[in-house]
Design an enzyme around this catalytic site. Structure first.
Site, PDB file in Angstrom:
ATOM      1  N   GLU A   1      -2.377  19.140 -39.949  1.00 56.30           N
ATOM      2  CA  GLU A   1      -0.698  19.571 -39.222  1.00 56.30           C
ATOM      3  C   GLU A   1       0.267  19.513 -39.386  1.00 56.30           C
ATOM      4  O   GLU A   1       0.282  18.598 -40.367  1.00 56.30           O
ATOM      5  CB  GLU A   1      -1.823  18.633 -37.750  1.00 56.30           C
ATOM      6  CG  GLU A   1      -2.675  19.293 -37.611  1.00 56.30           C
ATOM      7  CD  GLU A   1      -3.490  18.483 -36.186  1.00 56.30           C
ATOM      8  OE1 GLU A   1      -4.005  18.887 -34.964  1.00 56.30           O
ATOM      9  OE2 GLU A   1      -3.977  16.655 -36.617  1.00 56.30           O
TER      10      GLU A   1
ATOM     11  N   CYS B   1       7.396  16.275 -39.737  1.00 50.52           N
ATOM     12  CA  CYS B   1       6.064  15.499 -40.419  1.00 50.52           C
ATOM     13  C   CYS B   1       5.067  16.212 -41.049  1.00 50.52           C
ATOM     14  O   CYS B   1       4.192  17.366 -40.602  1.00 50.52           O
ATOM     15  CB  CYS B   1       5.393  14.707 -39.444  1.00 50.52           C
ATOM     16  SG  CYS B   1       3.949  14.177 -39.667  1.00 50.52           S
TER      17      CYS B   1
ATOM     18  N   CYS C   1      -8.682  13.126 -45.988  1.00 48.31           N
ATOM     19  CA  CYS C   1      -7.988  11.680 -47.309  1.00 48.31           C
ATOM     20  C   CYS C   1      -8.925  10.864 -47.118  1.00 48.31           C
ATOM     21  O   CYS C   1     -10.154  10.273 -46.827  1.00 48.31           O
ATOM     22  CB  CYS C   1      -7.030  10.737 -46.106  1.00 48.31           C
ATOM     23  SG  CYS C   1      -6.103   9.958 -47.179  1.00 48.31           S
TER      24      CYS C   1
ATOM     25  N   CYS D   1      -9.023   4.528 -44.669  1.00 52.29           N
ATOM     26  CA  CYS D   1      -7.945   3.753 -43.840  1.00 52.29           C
ATOM     27  C   CYS D   1      -8.854   3.461 -43.081  1.00 52.29           C
ATOM     28  O   CYS D   1      -8.848   4.537 -41.949  1.00 52.29           O
ATOM     29  CB  CYS D   1      -6.257   3.843 -43.890  1.00 52.29           C
ATOM     30  SG  CYS D   1      -5.813   3.939 -44.743  1.00 52.29           S
TER      31      CYS D   1
ATOM     32  N   CYS E   1      -7.270   5.194 -38.672  1.00 47.33           N
ATOM     33  CA  CYS E   1      -6.340   6.153 -39.521  1.00 47.33           C
ATOM     34  C   CYS E   1      -7.340   7.457 -39.057  1.00 47.33           C
ATOM     35  O   CYS E   1      -8.607   7.357 -39.711  1.00 47.33           O
ATOM     36  CB  CYS E   1      -6.053   6.129 -40.576  1.00 47.33           C
ATOM     37  SG  CYS E   1      -5.339   7.995 -41.591  1.00 47.33           S
TER      38      CYS E   1
ATOM     39  N   CYS F   1       1.029   9.693 -34.745  1.00 46.54           N
ATOM     40  CA  CYS F   1       1.076   9.040 -35.945  1.00 46.54           C
ATOM     41  C   CYS F   1      -0.836   8.458 -36.154  1.00 46.54           C
ATOM     42  O   CYS F   1      -1.399   7.932 -34.844  1.00 46.54           O
ATOM     43  CB  CYS F   1       1.470   8.026 -36.542  1.00 46.54           C
ATOM     44  SG  CYS F   1       3.231   7.805 -36.776  1.00 46.54           S
TER      45      CYS F   1
HETATM   46  N1  SAH Z   1      -1.199   8.550 -46.359  1.00 49.07           N
HETATM   47  C1  SAH Z   1       0.260   8.110 -46.355  1.00 49.07           C
HETATM   48  C2  SAH Z   1       1.148   8.951 -45.313  1.00 49.07           C
HETATM   49  C3  SAH Z   1       0.248   9.833 -44.324  1.00 49.07           C
HETATM   50  S1  SAH Z   1      -0.274   8.687 -42.422  1.00 49.07           S
HETATM   51  C4  SAH Z   1       0.180   7.157 -45.533  1.00 49.07           C
HETATM   52  O1  SAH Z   1      -0.529   5.567 -45.256  1.00 49.07           O
HETATM   53  O2  SAH Z   1       1.409   6.348 -45.516  1.00 49.07           O
HETATM   54  C5  SAH Z   1       1.417   8.460 -41.976  1.00 49.07           C
HETATM   55  C6  SAH Z   1       1.524   6.872 -41.678  1.00 49.07           C
HETATM   56  O3  SAH Z   1       0.729   6.721 -40.612  1.00 49.07           O
HETATM   57  C7  SAH Z   1       1.368   5.178 -42.038  1.00 49.07           C
HETATM   58  O4  SAH Z   1       2.079   4.354 -42.117  1.00 49.07           O
HETATM   59  C8  SAH Z   1      -0.404   5.251 -41.936  1.00 49.07           C
HETATM   60  O5  SAH Z   1      -0.831   3.806 -41.448  1.00 49.07           O
HETATM   61  C9  SAH Z   1       0.038   5.640 -39.930  1.00 49.07           C
HETATM   62  N2  SAH Z   1      -1.766   5.708 -38.736  1.00 49.07           N
HETATM   63  C10 SAH Z   1      -2.158   6.613 -39.054  1.00 49.07           C
HETATM   64  N3  SAH Z   1      -3.004   6.044 -38.830  1.00 49.07           N
HETATM   65  C11 SAH Z   1      -2.656   5.408 -37.328  1.00 49.07           C
HETATM   66  C12 SAH Z   1      -2.735   5.849 -36.313  1.00 49.07           C
HETATM   67  N4  SAH Z   1      -4.286   5.782 -35.955  1.00 49.07           N
HETATM   68  N5  SAH Z   1      -1.655   4.750 -34.889  1.00 49.07           N
HETATM   69  C13 SAH Z   1      -0.593   4.837 -36.000  1.00 49.07           C
HETATM   70  N6  SAH Z   1      -0.477   4.858 -36.878  1.00 49.07           N
HETATM   71  C14 SAH Z   1      -0.786   5.907 -37.118  1.00 49.07           C
HETATM   72 FE1  SF4 Z   2      -5.092   8.597 -45.730  1.00 52.97          FE
HETATM   73 FE2  SF4 Z   2      -5.128   7.688 -43.165  1.00 52.97          FE
HETATM   74 FE3  SF4 Z   2      -4.412   6.070 -44.989  1.00 52.97          FE
HETATM   75 FE4  SF4 Z   2      -3.178   7.845 -44.852  1.00 52.97          FE
HETATM   76  S1  SF4 Z   2      -3.147   5.774 -43.239  1.00 52.97           S
HETATM   77  S2  SF4 Z   2      -3.464   7.457 -46.485  1.00 52.97           S
HETATM   78  S3  SF4 Z   2      -3.812   9.250 -44.304  1.00 52.97           S
HETATM   79  S4  SF4 Z   2      -6.066   7.198 -44.235  1.00 52.97           S
END
Ligand code: SAH
Ligand code: SF4
Length: 377
Positions: free
Chosen positions: A91, A104, A111, A115, A118, A344
Site C-alpha cells: 500500500e 507514504c 515485514c 512489532c 503493527c 499508520c
Molecule cells: N518499518 C519502519 C517503517 C514503517 S512503520 C519502522 O518501523 O519505522 C512506520 C511507522 O508506523 C513506525 O513508526 C511504526 O512504529 C508506526 N506504526 C506501526 N504500527 C502502528 C499502529 N498500529 N499504530 C500507529 N503507528 C504504528
Molecule cells: Fe516492520 Fe511494522 Fe515494525 Fe515497522 S513497525 S519494523 S513495518 S513490523
C-alpha cells in the site's frame, strides 16, 4: 523479459543506454521523460531518435504496478493497494496538507521485524520489493495526481518510507530508489523532504549516512530495553544504547539537525509519566548536550490481533507535556485516513481483508471531495 526502466537510477540508466550503443546523455532525456513527464510509451518521447525508440521497444519497458484498489478518505487522504504478484499486495498513502503533499511508500511485502503493535508485522514477511516496485508507487501516484488535478506542477513534495516493511532491511533496492527521488532530473526532492523510517537496523543507519543521507526517523516506542525488546523484537539485536549512538553518528551527515523519534502510544504499556522521564534521561545521556531530536507521538491505531489499545488523549497530552517541559520538541501526530484504514500501522496488504473497506467506500463515493492542491517549493 525486457528491463523495467523504473529499476534504474540515472547512473544505472546511463549504463543501460551505453549497453545499447547510445551516448550517456540520452539517459538523462529518457529519465526525464519517465519521471518528470510520467511517460510509459517510447513513441511519446519525441526528442529521441526513432532508431533509439525502436531499440528501447525491443529491450525495455516502463511498467507501473497493477492497482488493486483506490480509496479516498473524507479528509482527502488517498490509499492505493498495488498487486506485486503471488497474492501479495503493498500500500501507498497520499496525505495532502496545506503546505505539502506527502506520499507514504512501502519497501517490502510484509515485514520480518514483527512489532507487536503493527499490522504489517503481524502479517509476517513475504519478500523485498525491487527498486522498480518502490519507485512505481511514487511514479504512479505523482502522475495520477497531476492528471487528476489537471496540473503540470509537482504534487508530491515529501516522501516518507513509512509504509509496509523495514526499509533498512531492503537496503540494496532502497538506495537507487532514494537517488531517483532526489535527482534533479527525477523528482528533485530535497534530502530534508525524503524520510527513511527505521525500527533500528544499526549498521544500515551508518551506511545510509554514507550512501544517501536523507532525513531519519527512528521508531523508538520504549525508553528501556526490557520494554522495547517486547515491542520491537529487533531491539534484542540492536539495543537502545547502540541505536542512540548510531543516531548521534548519523547527525553528522543528516540533512536536518535532529533525528525524529516515533513513539506509538499504547494504553498502559509505554505511556506512563515514568516512561516519559526515562526518555528524557536517555536523550540527555547521548550527545554532548543531549541528542538533538524531536518526538512524534503516534496515537496507536488498533487492530484486533494486537490485543493493545490506544492511550487516552489526556494521557498522550500529559506525556507530551513532560517531554516539552524538559525542552524536547514534541508533536502528536494527527491520524489521517483512518476511515479507509490508511493510518499508520493499519497497512495490511491482505487482499482478503478488503471487502469491508470496499463496502464503506461504496457509501462514501458520493462524497468524494478531494481537497488536494499542488505544492511548489
Ligand atoms: N518499518 C519502519 C517503517 C514503517 S512503520 C519502522 O518501523 O519505522 C512506520 C511507522 O508506523 C513506525 O513508526 C511504526 O512504529 C508506526 N506504526 C506501526 N504500527 C502502528 C499502529 N498500529 N499504530 C500507529 N503507528 C504504528
Ligand atoms: Fe516492520 Fe511494522 Fe515494525 Fe515497522 S513497525 S519494523 S513495518 S513490523
Amino acid at each position: 523479459m525486457t528491463a523495467n526502466l523504473l529499476e534504474f537510477d540515472l547512473e544505472g540508466l546511463a549504463v543501460f543506454c551505453e549497453g545499447l550503443g547510445e551516448k550517456r546523455f540520452r539517459a538523462t532525456q529518457l529519465f526525464r521523460w519517465i519521471h518528470q513527464r510520467g511517460a510509459s510509451d517510447f513513441d511519446q518521447m519525441s526528442d529521441l531518435a526513432k532508431s533509439l525508440r525502436e531499440k528501447l521497444k525491443s529491450t525495455a519497458h516502463i511498467a507501473a504496478l497493477p492497482v488493486v484498489s483506490q480509496h479516498i478518505s473524507q479528509d482527502g487522504t488517498i490509499k492505493w493497494l498495488f498487486d506485486v504478484g503471488d497474492g501479495n499486495a503493498v500500500e501507498s498513502v497520499f496525505i495532502p496538507e496545506d503546505d505539502r503533499g506527502t506520499l507514504c511508500v512501502s519497501s517490502q511485502a510484509g515485514c520480518a521485524v514483527g512489532c507487536r503493535f503493527c499490522s504489517t508485522g503481524h502479517q509476517g514477511f513475504s519478500r523485498n520489493l525491487g527498486t522498480a516496485e518502490i519507485l512505481a508507487q511514487l511514479w504512479f501516484a505523482e502522475h495520477f495526481l497531476r492528471r487528476h488535478l489537471q496540473t503540470d506542477e509537482r504534487v508530491i513534495s515529501n516522501v516518507v518510507m513509512m509504509g509496509m516493511g523495514e526499509p533498512l532491511q531492503n537496503y540494496t533496492a532502497l538506495i537507487p530508489a532514494l537517488k531517483v527521488m532526489l535527482d534533479d532530473h527525477g523528482y528533485g526532492l530535497s534530502r530534508r523532504r525524503v524520510t527513511v523510517s527505521t525500527s533500528g537496523v544499526v549498521p544500515m543507519i551508518d551506511r545510509l549516512a554514507q550512501d544517501c543521507p536523507v532525513a531519519l526517523a527512528v521508531s523508538l516506542h520504549a525508553p528501556n530495553d526490557a520494554l522495547r525488546d517486547s515491542l520491537v523484537p529487533l531491539n534484542r539485536k540492536y539495543p537502545i544504547d547502540e541505536l542512540l549512538q548510531a543516531c548521534e553518528r548519523y547527525l553528522a551527515h543528516a540533512p536536518r539537525d535532529f533525528i525524529t523519534f516515533e513513539y506509538c502510544m499504547l494504553d498502559g504499556v509505554n505511556d506512563q509519566p515514568e516512561h516519559a522521564r526515562q526518555l528524557i534521561e536517555l536523550v540527555q545521556r547521548h550527545g554532548r548536550q543531549g541528542l538533538r531530536c524531536k518526538f512524534n507521538l503516534i496515537p496507536f491505531n488498533p487492530f484486533p490481533a494486537s490485543g493493545l489499545l490506544r492511550s487516552p488523549q489526556a494521557r498522550v497530552q500529559a506525556f507530551a507535556k513532560i517531554l516539552l517541559d524538559a525542552g524536547i520538541v514534541t508533536t502528536v501526530r494527527k491520524t489521517r485516513g483512518d476511515d479507509i484504514d490508511a493510518a499508520c500501522g493499519q497497512l495490511a496488504g491482505d487482499v482478503k481483508d478488503r471487502t469491508r473497506v470496499q463496502e464503506r467506500m461504496a457509501q462514501q463515493r458520493s462524497a468524494e471531495i478531494i481537497r488536494i492542491r499542488p505544492v511548489s517549493n
